[in-house]
Design a protein around this motif. Sequence first.
Motif, PDB file in Angstrom:
ATOM      1  N   THR A  34      -7.792   0.862  -7.721  1.00 16.49           N
ATOM      2  CA  THR A  34      -6.609   1.665  -8.038  1.00 16.49           C
ATOM      3  C   THR A  34      -5.363   0.786  -8.010  1.00 16.49           C
ATOM      4  N   ALA A  35      -4.302   1.337  -8.610  1.00 12.32           N
ATOM      5  CA  ALA A  35      -3.035   0.593  -8.617  1.00 12.32           C
ATOM      6  C   ALA A  35      -2.500   0.402  -7.199  1.00 12.32           C
ATOM      7  N   GLY A  69      -1.645  -3.019  -5.427  1.00 10.08           N
ATOM      8  CA  GLY A  69      -0.318  -3.300  -4.856  1.00 10.08           C
ATOM      9  C   GLY A  69      -0.418  -3.788  -3.431  1.00 10.08           C
ATOM     10  N   VAL A  70      -1.308  -3.182  -2.651  1.00  5.68           N
ATOM     11  CA  VAL A  70      -1.501  -3.615  -1.267  1.00  5.68           C
ATOM     12  C   VAL A  70      -2.003  -5.049  -1.219  1.00  5.68           C
ATOM     13  N   ASP A  71      -2.919  -5.378  -2.143  1.00  8.07           N
ATOM     14  CA  ASP A  71      -3.435  -6.751  -2.177  1.00  8.07           C
ATOM     15  C   ASP A  71      -2.330  -7.739  -2.502  1.00  8.07           C
TER      16      ASP A  71
END
Length: 494
Positions: free
Chosen positions: A56-57, A61-63
């Motif tokens: 998921t986006a 983003g967390v990565d």
Amino acid sequence: MTQPPKGSAAPPGRGAPTMPSVPAQSGPPGGPPVPLTGSGAPRNVPPAPGAPPRRTAWAEGVDRLRAAATTEPGRLRIIGAVLALLVVAFGAVTAWQMTERSAAAGNVLHSSQPLSASAADIYRSLADANTAASSGFLAGGEETKASRDRYEEDIRTAAAKLITAANSSEPGSPSARTISQLNELLPEYKGLIERARANNRQGYPLGGAYLRYANDKMQHDMLPRAEQLYNRENQRLNADYADAKPYPWAAIVLGLVALGALAWAQRRNYRRTNRVLNQGMAAASAASLVVLLWLTVGHTVARSGLNESYDHGVRSLNVLHRAQIASLKARGNENLTLVSRGAETKTLADGKTTVDLYDYNFDQDMKALTKGLAVAADLADDPAGEKPVQAATANMKVWKQRHREARTADNDGKYQLALDRVIGSTDKKPTGDCFDGVDKNLKYALTHEESEFQQAASDGLGAMTGLPLGAAVLAVLAAAGAVFGVGRRLSEYR
């Protein structure tokens, strides 16, 4: 028919149609067929067994955030964003909470307390008009111009205050309905008073009946509604105080968190660079500290002023208003005792004793006046407030003594002497002089307490002035300083 030789191409337009060539699909020998691409490719093809699931986006983003946090520039960017967000949130919450409290304090000073005072003036004017009417009636055909003018002035004041209250009330509210009812009852009361006067001037006993009927309408229909209006406006005033005085804890806690985060960021910067001062973050800390101190000190001063305005303003005004109303009702009942001459009686709780209704009501009103003046004396906090209350108390004591003399004369059949003791000239020492003294001194006390309320409430509101806007501006400057300080540190990595 001659056949074309093997291996030769068929002539155009003859023989079997040619098939378009299909590009060979690459893939491991013996493996599964590879799907076609393009318009003929199937859609929503599930991933092959063993392939990783689609991300998921949010996860991507967390990565990216984790990846950025592994480097010092990335960590600095995150720190700068968090600091700016905290400082802006602190300023926004401060502006929001102080705007609400400032608006409530403004309502206390400019709206709810003036409306409460107007409602008290409506009650006082109606009660005083009833008193003036009964005093004029006792004078018979020799009603003085001063008594008549006082009655007319009270009626005009009550009508004007009702208009003001109607314009300030919400349509359809209980206060609006009460005001409408009073506006309907006021002309009815005036009509009854005029009939009483007309019959009294001609010496008809029917005048006394009309006056008692007008008094009943005032005591049972008009004054209770005026008291309801006064109580509702007082409730509104108390609600505004309740909205203005609570501490803005959300803003205070958020300010402490923002300052703590700024202190941690500067300490971290010092440990990594050995530089004592980061100008941007120092400016952000200073601006945030100013907002927090302004918020805490300003609201504390405002709260103190509002408490002062309530304890030594509103409370005293309420007590004085009720004392003044008690004195007006007592004077009206004293007059009606002579008007009715025993026509209205009341049986006491023992079921045996019967007393004059208006004289009994007079005693109850004087008890309320005595208690009210005692409380007002306790609440008075300076000589300017104590002196008129003490003078009113002295007038009340003389009033009680003269009233006993009038009642003794009336019970002995000396009606004219009793009348002289109540509405006679100054040299006959009537109770009317004592009543006027009580009323005059209570007005002095009310004026003084009103002034004290205005001063204290203005100080409370003034302590909040500019705080919402100032907090917002300083918070934006603090956020800019935090971003600038982090940016200076980032520039060292370029």
